[in-house]
Design a protein around this motif. Structure first.
Motif, PDB file in Angstrom:
ATOM      1  N   ASP A 258     -57.013   7.836  11.990  1.00 54.93           N
ATOM      2  CA  ASP A 258     -57.802   9.067  11.958  1.00 54.93           C
ATOM      3  C   ASP A 258     -57.352   9.965  10.808  1.00 54.93           C
ATOM      4  OD1 ASP A 258     -59.791  10.814  12.735  1.00 54.93           O
ATOM      5  OD2 ASP A 258     -58.538  11.854  14.218  1.00 54.93           O
ATOM      6  N   THR A 259     -57.288   9.378   9.622  1.00 51.46           N
ATOM      7  CA  THR A 259     -56.889  10.118   8.432  1.00 51.46           C
ATOM      8  C   THR A 259     -57.963   9.992   7.361  1.00 51.46           C
ATOM      9  OG1 THR A 259     -55.592   8.180   7.784  1.00 51.46           O
ATOM     10  CG2 THR A 259     -54.396  10.020   8.774  1.00 51.46           C
ATOM     11  N   LEU A 260     -57.814  10.806   6.355  1.00 49.52           N
ATOM     12  CA  LEU A 260     -58.809  10.902   5.294  1.00 49.52           C
ATOM     13  C   LEU A 260     -58.098  10.760   3.947  1.00 49.52           C
ATOM     14  CD1 LEU A 260     -61.815  11.813   4.533  1.00 49.52           C
ATOM     15  CD2 LEU A 260     -60.831  14.098   4.315  1.00 49.52           C
ATOM     16  N   ALA A 261     -58.693  10.013   3.033  1.00 50.22           N
ATOM     17  CA  ALA A 261     -58.112   9.839   1.697  1.00 50.22           C
ATOM     18  C   ALA A 261     -59.063  10.392   0.648  1.00 50.22           C
ATOM     19  CB  ALA A 261     -57.824   8.363   1.418  1.00 50.22           C
ATOM     20  N   VAL A 262     -58.527  11.180  -0.269  1.00 46.37           N
ATOM     21  CA  VAL A 262     -59.283  11.703  -1.400  1.00 46.37           C
ATOM     22  C   VAL A 262     -58.718  11.057  -2.662  1.00 46.37           C
ATOM     23  CG1 VAL A 262     -59.907  13.732  -2.746  1.00 46.37           C
ATOM     24  CG2 VAL A 262     -59.780  13.881  -0.256  1.00 46.37           C
ATOM     25  N   ARG A 263     -59.594  10.435  -3.449  1.00 44.33           N
ATOM     26  CA  ARG A 263     -59.172   9.728  -4.653  1.00 44.33           C
ATOM     27  C   ARG A 263     -59.707  10.444  -5.891  1.00 44.33           C
ATOM     28  NH1 ARG A 263     -61.624   3.868  -5.896  1.00 44.33           N
ATOM     29  NH2 ARG A 263     -63.437   5.205  -6.278  1.00 44.33           N
ATOM     30  N   VAL A 264     -58.831  10.630  -6.864  1.00 38.77           N
ATOM     31  CA  VAL A 264     -59.217  11.234  -8.141  1.00 38.77           C
ATOM     32  C   VAL A 264     -58.837  10.274  -9.260  1.00 38.77           C
ATOM     33  CG1 VAL A 264     -58.864  13.142  -9.739  1.00 38.77           C
ATOM     34  CG2 VAL A 264     -58.932  13.578  -7.287  1.00 38.77           C
ATOM     35  N   ILE A 265     -59.775  10.015 -10.156  1.00 34.55           N
ATOM     36  CA  ILE A 265     -59.535   9.170 -11.317  1.00 34.55           C
ATOM     37  C   ILE A 265     -59.893   9.970 -12.567  1.00 34.55           C
ATOM     38  CG2 ILE A 265     -60.124   7.030 -12.508  1.00 34.55           C
ATOM     39  CD1 ILE A 265     -60.921   5.848  -9.820  1.00 34.55           C
ATOM     40  N   LEU A 266     -58.943  10.096 -13.481  1.00 37.35           N
ATOM     41  CA  LEU A 266     -59.151  10.850 -14.716  1.00 37.35           C
ATOM     42  C   LEU A 266     -58.922   9.953 -15.919  1.00 37.35           C
ATOM     43  CD1 LEU A 266     -57.153  14.121 -13.979  1.00 37.35           C
ATOM     44  CD2 LEU A 266     -59.592  13.768 -13.692  1.00 37.35           C
ATOM     45  N   GLU A 267     -59.760  10.102 -16.934  1.00 41.03           N
ATOM     46  CA  GLU A 267     -59.526   9.453 -18.216  1.00 41.03           C
ATOM     47  C   GLU A 267     -58.934  10.481 -19.169  1.00 41.03           C
ATOM     48  OE1 GLU A 267     -62.995   7.688 -19.889  1.00 41.03           O
ATOM     49  OE2 GLU A 267     -62.730   5.807 -18.813  1.00 41.03           O
ATOM     50  N   THR A 268     -57.817  10.138 -19.766  1.00 38.58           N
ATOM     51  CA  THR A 268     -57.184  11.056 -20.700  1.00 38.58           C
ATOM     52  C   THR A 268     -56.384  10.273 -21.718  1.00 38.58           C
ATOM     53  OG1 THR A 268     -55.824  13.055 -20.887  1.00 38.58           O
ATOM     54  CG2 THR A 268     -55.077  11.379 -19.343  1.00 38.58           C
TER      55      THR A 268
ATOM     56  N   ASN B 244     -60.147  14.129 -23.503  1.00 38.04           N
ATOM     57  CA  ASN B 244     -60.646  14.265 -22.134  1.00 38.04           C
ATOM     58  C   ASN B 244     -61.805  13.321 -21.909  1.00 38.04           C
ATOM     59  OD1 ASN B 244     -58.866  16.221 -21.215  1.00 38.04           O
ATOM     60  ND2 ASN B 244     -60.145  17.919 -21.895  1.00 38.04           N
ATOM     61  N   GLY B 245     -61.742  12.547 -20.842  1.00 35.09           N
ATOM     62  CA  GLY B 245     -62.809  11.619 -20.528  1.00 35.09           C
ATOM     63  C   GLY B 245     -63.459  11.932 -19.197  1.00 35.09           C
ATOM     64  N   ALA B 246     -63.931  10.904 -18.531  1.00 34.87           N
ATOM     65  CA  ALA B 246     -64.652  11.078 -17.282  1.00 34.87           C
ATOM     66  C   ALA B 246     -63.707  11.412 -16.134  1.00 34.87           C
ATOM     67  CB  ALA B 246     -65.442   9.810 -16.958  1.00 34.87           C
ATOM     68  N   ALA B 247     -64.268  11.988 -15.078  1.00 42.67           N
ATOM     69  CA  ALA B 247     -63.534  12.257 -13.850  1.00 42.67           C
ATOM     70  C   ALA B 247     -64.362  11.797 -12.660  1.00 42.67           C
ATOM     71  CB  ALA B 247     -63.229  13.748 -13.724  1.00 42.67           C
ATOM     72  N   VAL B 248     -63.697  11.174 -11.696  1.00 42.00           N
ATOM     73  CA  VAL B 248     -64.372  10.701 -10.494  1.00 42.00           C
ATOM     74  C   VAL B 248     -63.603  11.214  -9.284  1.00 42.00           C
ATOM     75  CG1 VAL B 248     -65.088   8.690  -9.147  1.00 42.00           C
ATOM     76  CG2 VAL B 248     -65.208   8.622 -11.647  1.00 42.00           C
ATOM     77  N   VAL B 249     -64.315  11.804  -8.329  1.00 48.73           N
ATOM     78  CA  VAL B 249     -63.721  12.249  -7.073  1.00 48.73           C
ATOM     79  C   VAL B 249     -64.445  11.555  -5.931  1.00 48.73           C
ATOM     80  CG1 VAL B 249     -63.185  14.208  -5.592  1.00 48.73           C
ATOM     81  CG2 VAL B 249     -63.185  14.498  -8.066  1.00 48.73           C
TER      82      VAL B 249
END
Length: 367
Positions: free
Chosen positions: A340-350, A300-305
């Motif tokens: 008029d939209t929204l984006a959520v980005r998730v980056i996981l290290e694994t 398990n590594g870093a997570a960015v939201v």
């Protein structure tokens, strides 16, 4: 934006970073003492993504401000701080492992990792973990005055390198108009579905490791022939026994079976089955994978939201760089601001790995 406003934003972010560092430090101390309080890992992760999304596009509003608006208790209490449990302390995207392991559809990776060994990938480029090859044992019974056998202590190794799994989920602006529980449910479902599609599919496939991803569990493993018995229950018992035998022959001790949900129902006909079973739609129906659970290693590594309503996205499964000019490199593109939209980005290290010989699988089972 004026110079004064810029300084104010920089000051606010510096203050948030300092408070977050204090929270992380206290959290680590709690872990050392065996303490854990507040929301679950799933709630912390999802709430962090929600707050990021709701604060996006609001000038001068931080996600800590949104926390006060959405989640604070109505009773008389002190102000929200980054160090107080169940307050802004829950803004940090921590306990990613718990998030992936909780909820109605926990990832197969997290369930398998719970039966093996999990290590931190923080600050690691490559990690080599030794293991004893099967049947490589020494020693024995020794007669009085006789020499003791000497073991050469040969070791194999599992190599883990952090790999990045990332997803971007797009929501309409109507998301912000919904009640808080509905927003959390939508974000949780979208992020979990997207991440599972990336991670679990790679976990159980037969592809080699690359600069992009770890090797699938079935890579370089010859499938075991499934039973041809006409009685499904007899075929099932034979198949599971054969897979377990392959694991034991490879030096394993405790098989874990990974199956499609359609095969999972068959285990109801085996009362008091002794070994763990993990179901995941990432495995094709009729395919069964057996893994030596204690030998499996997950990292398990870093997570960015992050969240944005101003970005331009190339909506494609194999996105290209977005550049100006003719012809355009990326098509079709979406402007979040224009639509008029929204984006959520998730980056996981694994990452993950398992010693050679500790995986067996078969296809086209009759049950």
């Amino acid at each position: 934006m004026s110079y004064a406003e810029t300084l104010e934003q920089v000051g606010r972010r510096a203050s948030e970073a300092k408070q977050l560092a204090v929270h992380v430090s206290r959290g680590l101390n709690d872990l050392r003492r065996g303490k854990k309080s507040g929301l679950s890992g799933r709630d912390r992760f999802v709430r962090h993504a929600v707050l990021r999304a709701l604060a996006t596009g609001r000038h001068g509003v931080s996600y800590e401000d949104v926390w006060r608006e959405r989640y604070r208790e109505r009773a008389a209490t002190g102000p929200a701080t980054m160090t107080a449990p169940t307050w802004a302390a829950e803004l940090a995207a921590v306990d990613v492992g718990e998030y992936l392991a909780e909820g109605r559809t926990p990832l197969a990776l997290s369930r398998l990792a719970a039966l093996g060994r999990t290590i931190s990938l923080a600050g690691i480029s490559t990690l080599r973990i030794p293991y004893r090859p099967p049947l490589d044992t020494g020693g024995g019974w020794v007669a009085e005055g006789s020499p003791i056998p000497v073991d050469s202590l040969d070791f194999g190794e599992v190599v883990l390198s952090p790999r990045k799994a990332a997803t971007i989920s797009i929501f309409s602006a109507e998301l912000k108009k919904r009640a808080t529980p509905d927003i959390e449910m939508l974000v949780d479902s979208a992020l979990r579905t997207d991440i599972a599609a990336i991670v679990d599919a790679a976990l159980v496939d037969d592809q080699p490791a690359s600069a992009l991803r770890p090797a699938g569990l079935r890579y370089n493993v010859t499938p075991v022939t499934a039973s041809t018995a006409t009685d499904p229950l007899a075929a099932m018992r034979s198949d599971l026994s054969r897979l377990a035998g392959e694991i034991v022959a490879g030096g394993g001790t405790s098989p874990v079976y990974l199956v499609n949900p359609t095969q999972m129902t068959s285990f109801a006909f085996l009362p008091s089955f002794a070994y763990p079973v993990i179901d995941t739609p990432a495995i094709d129906p009729g395919t069964v994978v057996a893994v030596d659970g204690p030998a499996f290693i997950a990292g398990n590594g870093a997570a960015v939201v992050d969240a944005s309503k101003d970005a331009i996205l190339h909506e494609d499964t194999a996105p290209a760089p977005i550049v100006s000019g003719t012809p355009a490199t990326a098509s079709p593109t979406r402007s979040l601001w224009q639509t008029d939209t929204l984006a959520v980005r998730v980056i996981l290290e694994t990452s993950w790995g398992i010693p050679a010989g500790r995986v067996a699988w078969m296809e086209a089972v009759k049950w």
